[in-house]
Design a protein around this motif. Structure first.
Motif, mmCIF file in Angstrom:
data_model
loop_
_atom_site.group_PDB
_atom_site.id
_atom_site.type_symbol
_atom_site.label_atom_id
_atom_site.label_comp_id
_atom_site.label_asym_id
_atom_site.label_seq_id
_atom_site.Cartn_x
_atom_site.Cartn_y
_atom_site.Cartn_z
ATOM 1 N N HIS A 215 0.870 -1.174 0.000
ATOM 2 C CA HIS A 215 0.000 0.000 0.000
ATOM 3 C C HIS A 215 0.908 1.225 0.000
ATOM 4 O O HIS A 215 1.846 1.307 0.791
ATOM 5 N N GLY A 228 -2.941 3.840 -2.422
ATOM 6 C CA GLY A 228 -3.453 2.615 -3.006
ATOM 7 C C GLY A 228 -2.291 1.707 -3.355
ATOM 8 O O GLY A 228 -1.138 1.978 -3.023
ATOM 9 N N ASP A 232 -1.680 0.542 -9.074
ATOM 10 C CA ASP A 232 -2.974 1.173 -9.355
ATOM 11 C C ASP A 232 -2.893 2.698 -9.413
ATOM 12 O O ASP A 232 -3.705 3.326 -10.094
#
Length: 264
Positions: A215, A228, A232
Motif C-alpha cells: 500500500h 493505493g 494502481d
C-alpha cells in the motif's frame, strides 16, 4: 481516507500537527493504516512524512484531531502499554557509545518488564530472534560506538523488532545502508508483513518503495495526494504533481512494479 469499516487498527482522524508556534505541517489530515499491510509513505523533502509517522507513534502530539489504536485515543494509553503494541525506528537515534550491541537490543524488551514479570527465557529468545532477523548476531559483543553508520542502523532495527509489536513504524530505515543491506531490510519488512504484522515505512527511493509496498501513500505539502496499490496509482501525472519530475512509467522487468524513468 483508507479502507477500514471498524475500529481496529491505527488511524489518524483530522489531525493538525506542527512544531511550537510555527505554521502546521499537517492540517486536517486523515489516514487509516491498513492492518497486515506494508504501507510505504513517499513524497518530497519536508512534505510531512516523518511528522506523520511521529504523530502515529505519539512522539509528536497533535494540535487537533486524534490518533487512535483499535478505536482508543493514544493519549489515553500509558507508555508501556503503547510500546507493547507499536514499535518505532526513529530517524536519528542515540545510545551510549560504550553500550554492547546485545544490551542495546535488549532494551527493546523494556515494555514487557514489570515488578511481576522479570527477565525470562522468552526475552532471551526475542532478542536472539531480533538480532538474527536484522543480521547483527556477529556484532553482539561489540560496542555501539565502534560500529559504522549502517551497522548501527541495523542494531536499532533489531531493538525495535525485540519489542515484539504487531505494528512497526520505520522512519527512513534504509538510511546509511548500502544497496545490499537496503534490500535486506525491505525483504525483512515484507517477511514481517507476510507473518501478519502491520508495517509502515517512510522511504525516499521510489524504485524500492514501489517494489516492496503493498500500500502506497503519496504526500505533498502536508497532505495526502494519493494512496493505493503502487500499480494502481503510480502514473506520470502523479509523479510530476508530487515530485515535479516529468517522466515515463515502465514496468520493472523483475517484479512488474512501476519504474520511474525521468524525461531528459
Amino acid at each position: 481516507m483508507g479502507a477500514s469499516g471498524d475500529a481496529r487498527g491505527l488511524r489518524a482522524r483530522s489531525v493538525t500537527v506542527g512544531y511550537g508556534k510555527d505554521a502546521p505541517i499537517l492540517e486536517d489530515l486523515s489516514l487509516d493504516i491498513l492492518e497486515g499491510q506494508l504501507t510505504v509513505i513517499v513524497g518530497p523533502n519536508a512534505c510531512g512524512k516523518s511528522t506523520l509517522l511521529r504523530s502515529l507513534a505519539r512522539v509528536l502530539g497533535v494540535r487537533s484531531g486524534v490518533v487512535e489504536l483499535d478505536g482508543r485515543a493514544l493519549t489515553t494509553m500509558n507508555q508501556k502499554e503503547l510500546a507493547r503494541r507499536l514499535g518505532l525506528l526513529a530517524q536519528s537515534s542515540t545510545a551510549p557509545a560504550d553500550i554492547l550491541v546485545e544490551d542495546l537490543v535488549a532494551r527493546g524488551r523494556y515494555p514487557h518488564q514489570s515488578i511481576l514479570r522479570q527477565w525470562s527465557a522468552e526475552d532471551d529468545e526475542a532478542v536472539a530472534w531480533a538480532m538474527r532477523q536484522a543480521g547483527v548476531e556477529a556484532l553482539a559483543r561489540r560496542r555501539v560506538g565502534e560500529l559504522s553508520g549502517g551497522q548501527r542502523q541495523r542494531v536499532w532495527i533489531a531493538m525495535v523488532l525485540a519489542q515484539s509489536t504487531d505494528i512497526v513504524l520505520l522512519d527512513e530505515p534504509t538510511t546509511y545502508l548500502d544497496l545490499n543491506h537496503q534490500l535486506e531490510v525491505l525483504r525483512l519488512a515484507r517477511r514481517l508483513q507476510g507473518s501478519g504484522r502491520t508495517i509502515v515505512a517512510v522511504l525516499h527511493d521510489l524504485h524500492l518503495a514501489f517494489r516492496y509496498a503493498t500500500h502506497l501513500v503519496c504526500m505533498k505539502g502536508g497532505r495526502i495526494v494519493a494512496q493505493g496499490a503502487p500499480g494502481d496509482i503510480v502514473t506520470p501525472a502523479l509523479i510530476e504533481e508530487v515530485f515535479d519530475v516529468p517522466c515515463l512509467i515502465i514496468e520493472d522487468p523483475q517484479t512488474g512494479s512501476p519504474l520511474v524513468v525521468p524525461r531528459p
